[in-house]
Design a protein around this motif. Structure first.
Motif, PDB file in Angstrom:
ATOM      1  N   CYS B 137      88.597  64.840  92.785  1.00 16.05           N
ATOM      2  CA  CYS B 137      88.014  65.634  91.857  1.00 16.05           C
ATOM      3  C   CYS B 137      88.317  66.945  91.878  1.00 16.05           C
ATOM      4  CB  CYS B 137      86.502  64.789  91.257  1.00 16.05           C
ATOM      5  SG  CYS B 137      87.478  63.495  91.057  1.00 16.05           S
ATOM      6  N   ASN B 138      89.269  67.602  93.093  1.00 17.39           N
ATOM      7  CA  ASN B 138      88.528  68.932  92.909  1.00 17.39           C
ATOM      8  C   ASN B 138      87.172  69.921  93.780  1.00 17.39           C
ATOM      9  OD1 ASN B 138      89.931  71.864  93.696  1.00 17.39           O
ATOM     10  ND2 ASN B 138      90.467  72.057  91.495  1.00 17.39           N
ATOM     11  N   GLU B 139      86.163  69.103  94.493  1.00 18.96           N
ATOM     12  CA  GLU B 139      84.868  69.588  94.586  1.00 18.96           C
ATOM     13  C   GLU B 139      85.333  69.782  96.442  1.00 18.96           C
ATOM     14  OE1 GLU B 139      82.990  69.516  93.153  1.00 18.96           O
ATOM     15  OE2 GLU B 139      82.511  68.380  90.589  1.00 18.96           O
ATOM     16  N   ILE B 140      83.897  70.678  97.046  1.00 16.82           N
ATOM     17  CA  ILE B 140      84.009  70.209  97.640  1.00 16.82           C
ATOM     18  C   ILE B 140      83.331  68.967  97.802  1.00 16.82           C
ATOM     19  CG2 ILE B 140      82.193  71.394 100.271  1.00 16.82           C
ATOM     20  CD1 ILE B 140      83.288  74.235  99.187  1.00 16.82           C
ATOM     21  N   PRO B 141      83.492  68.151  99.426  1.00 15.18           N
ATOM     22  CA  PRO B 141      82.671  66.870  99.542  1.00 15.18           C
ATOM     23  C   PRO B 141      81.829  66.731  99.808  1.00 15.18           C
ATOM     24  CG  PRO B 141      85.275  66.926 100.356  1.00 15.18           C
ATOM     25  CD  PRO B 141      84.663  68.377  99.841  1.00 15.18           C
ATOM     26  N   VAL B 142      80.520  65.978  99.094  1.00 10.05           N
ATOM     27  CA  VAL B 142      78.672  66.304  98.784  1.00 10.05           C
ATOM     28  C   VAL B 142      78.304  65.793  99.977  1.00 10.05           C
ATOM     29  CG1 VAL B 142      79.142  63.680  98.042  1.00 10.05           C
ATOM     30  CG2 VAL B 142      77.186  65.590  97.267  1.00 10.05           C
ATOM     31  N   ILE B 143      79.409  64.969 100.967  1.00 10.78           N
ATOM     32  CA  ILE B 143      77.515  64.797 101.922  1.00 10.78           C
ATOM     33  C   ILE B 143      78.221  65.927 102.902  1.00 10.78           C
ATOM     34  CG2 ILE B 143      78.307  62.291 101.884  1.00 10.78           C
ATOM     35  CD1 ILE B 143      80.270  63.048 104.269  1.00 10.78           C
ATOM     36  N   PHE B 144      79.501  66.736 102.653  1.00  4.43           N
ATOM     37  CA  PHE B 144      78.770  67.979 103.382  1.00  4.43           C
ATOM     38  C   PHE B 144      77.610  69.129 103.073  1.00  4.43           C
ATOM     39  CE2 PHE B 144      84.032  67.765 103.962  1.00  4.43           C
ATOM     40  CZ  PHE B 144      83.428  66.396 105.017  1.00  4.43           C
ATOM     41  N   ARG B 145      77.415  68.461 102.257  1.00  2.00           N
ATOM     42  CA  ARG B 145      76.913  69.950 101.159  1.00  2.00           C
ATOM     43  C   ARG B 145      74.744  69.883 101.324  1.00  2.00           C
ATOM     44  NH1 ARG B 145      78.491  70.757  95.900  1.00  2.00           N
ATOM     45  NH2 ARG B 145      79.417  69.092  96.150  1.00  2.00           N
ATOM     46  N   LYS B 146      74.868  68.303 100.446  1.00  2.00           N
ATOM     47  CA  LYS B 146      73.314  68.610 100.524  1.00  2.00           C
ATOM     48  C   LYS B 146      72.545  66.996 100.612  1.00  2.00           C
ATOM     49  CE  LYS B 146      74.504  67.953  95.693  1.00  2.00           C
ATOM     50  NZ  LYS B 146      74.760  68.381  94.317  1.00  2.00           N
ATOM     51  N   GLU B 147      73.723  66.070 101.093  1.00  2.00           N
ATOM     52  CA  GLU B 147      72.863  64.482 100.721  1.00  2.00           C
ATOM     53  C   GLU B 147      72.977  64.521 102.057  1.00  2.00           C
ATOM     54  OE1 GLU B 147      73.512  61.028  98.358  1.00  2.00           O
ATOM     55  OE2 GLU B 147      74.623  61.866  97.610  1.00  2.00           O
ATOM     56  N   ILE B 148      71.775  63.746 102.727  1.00  3.00           N
ATOM     57  CA  ILE B 148      71.784  62.574 104.128  1.00  3.00           C
ATOM     58  C   ILE B 148      72.911  61.518 103.319  1.00  3.00           C
ATOM     59  CG2 ILE B 148      70.718  61.329 105.419  1.00  3.00           C
ATOM     60  CD1 ILE B 148      69.185  64.038 106.161  1.00  3.00           C
ATOM     61  N   TYR B 149      73.763  60.853 103.742  1.00  2.00           N
ATOM     62  CA  TYR B 149      74.502  59.981 103.792  1.00  2.00           C
ATOM     63  C   TYR B 149      75.067  60.448 104.840  1.00  2.00           C
ATOM     64  CZ  TYR B 149      77.458  57.429 100.720  1.00  2.00           C
ATOM     65  OH  TYR B 149      78.414  55.989  99.666  1.00  2.00           O
ATOM     66  N   ALA B 150      75.777  60.296 105.591  1.00  2.00           N
ATOM     67  CA  ALA B 150      76.274  59.800 107.025  1.00  2.00           C
ATOM     68  C   ALA B 150      75.724  59.611 108.029  1.00  2.00           C
ATOM     69  CB  ALA B 150      77.709  61.215 107.307  1.00  2.00           C
ATOM     70  N   THR B 151      74.251  60.542 108.113  1.00  2.00           N
ATOM     71  CA  THR B 151      73.364  60.275 109.028  1.00  2.00           C
ATOM     72  C   THR B 151      72.880  59.201 109.717  1.00  2.00           C
ATOM     73  OG1 THR B 151      72.866  62.931 108.734  1.00  2.00           O
ATOM     74  CG2 THR B 151      71.912  61.754 110.326  1.00  2.00           C
ATOM     75  N   PRO B 152      72.786  58.030 108.750  1.00  2.00           N
ATOM     76  CA  PRO B 152      72.519  56.967 108.803  1.00  2.00           C
ATOM     77  C   PRO B 152      73.358  55.910 109.221  1.00  2.00           C
ATOM     78  CG  PRO B 152      71.416  57.767 106.191  1.00  2.00           C
ATOM     79  CD  PRO B 152      72.765  58.586 106.918  1.00  2.00           C
TER      80      PRO B 152
END
Lengths: 201, 201, 201
Positions: B137-152
């Motif tokens: 979708c031509n976005e910088i992946p959201v998990i690299f920017r602002k969400e705690i997603y991968a850490t859990p």
């Protein structure tokens, strides 16, 4: 021993270059770590996938993961000091480029591929980490636009196959290929050589 | 039975999240379907490629494809109603995150990888579908920017290996890992916890 | 013989389409070559990776690499003349689409996959080179937005499985599938048929 030291230096340089790009994009901590990983091992991963050499190499040998994690931590802590090492970084990056190219060629030979495919594999190993990094950061990959980056890889890999024809041991041909990559990259940057302009005005 | 139900719920939640993102980008019907697929099975596909587990899992078991297609059709038909289910969707997504993480860990163990690689595989399984979705979708992946997603995911996978050291059956360690992922994700969102800011002003 | 001629024509058409997109983006020579490669062999590469058919096909048979390199050189030299061949290019592209779809289906059958997976593989083979090209050029893939491109592949691959039920030899079902892809693509463009609008105003 020398081989391993260079491999580690290349991995470190690529990881640090990833950290710098990711921080410029203001990614969060996880993003910075991932971009550092991808820059460092992306090319080798794509190579391993293309020839079916799985699990891919960084999953079987934890040296890479540990090296990258330590590099990222140090790079984030000393990001201000890093700018004083710009020249050293560029040198590591260039040495890494040379070594990764010839590692890719070697893997291609092991997989029984034709020389032209080995050259492609070498170039992919050395330069596609940066391509994947740029895609993840939503940029047109820099090597497609303005830098002479992949051309030294192609010519260095080619040199290996030419040198191999001579009556010398393979290790010399291998070292020769690495030196060609490094030399051409340094010359290209020093004299600001670019690929010919294919857009006639 | 319970395991399968959760796996299906996770697949559905991820597919619906893909539909919502794709519709926001105003992609056509084919684009919406593909983005839903990629969000749902992208992480598992990358995992299978990295460890050489091919054909990848959704090609061998049609449950995934059927589940996703039905989810997409329902999501498009009832897109207006979906907003009333935002909380349930978030819950499915979080449950899916927990389960997919531990499935990835399990696959790593089966492939004989080191714990640190299993943790990486689990995180990739759970979070890279979203990364590929954002790239398409031509976005910088959201998990690299602002969400705690991968850490859990990372901490949940780590918990599995810690729990495994205790004198309990593996199923409990497995369930414990899933619960850690889910719990941390819920806490992070409830209290708006973010990764530490690495950019000193 | 006929089969090979069409395969080569498809490879050429896809390579040229890549050159045109890359030149529009003003990439350098290396970028143009890579985008041509990716457009031409990207779909087949992803297919081979998903089913574990490695080393991927273009690494084992140098016909593809040579064909693409020659096409790129000619396309760059005669870029001005290319516009007079727009219709022929579109035709090659469409023929390539048909053939690549059925090649993908065949590979899926060889790997023992279910028909629905073979249809997916065929569509991936034919259309994902263009998707990867658009991602590398930092665009939302065009096939997700406005062109009927993948739908003919899906329906053509489906036709193959329907035709196969009839008491005819497999080669006819194969040819029938190719013709359905080509026919639908031509009709869709001629009558400007698009996927139904899923966005109610």
């Amino acid at each position: 021993m020398f081989y391993i030291a260079i491999d580690i230096l290349g991995t470190i340089a690529f990881a640090i270059s990833g950290v710098l790009v990711a921080m410029e994009k203001r990614l969060d901590l996880f993003g910075v770590v991932i971009i550092a990983f991808v820059t460092s091992i992306g090319g080798g991963t794509l190579r391993d996938l293309l020839i079916g050499n799985t699990p891919v190499v960084w999953m079987r040998d934890s040296t890479y993961v540990i090296t990258i994690l330590v590099s990222v931590i140090l790079a984030i802590l000393f990001v201000k000091q890093l700018k004083y090492f710009r020249k050293s970084l560029f040198l590591f990056d260039t040495i890494g480029l040379g070594l990764f190219t010839l590692v890719g060629v070697e893997k291609g030979l092991e997989a029984g591929l034709l020389p032209v495919m080995c050259i492609a594999l070498g170039t992919i190993t050395a330069s596609f980490g940066g391509v994947i990094r740029d895609i993840l950061c939503n940029e047109i990959p820099v090597i497609f636009r303005k830098e002479i980056y992949a051309t030294p890889c192609i010519l260095g890999a080619l040199s290996f196959f030419l040198l191999e024809q001579l009556p010398i041991v393979d290790a010399y041909a291998f070292a020769g290929g690495i030196l060609v990559v490094i030399g051409l990259r340094l010359l290209a940057v020093k004299f600001d050589i670019r690929l010919p302009n294919i857009y006639r005005k």
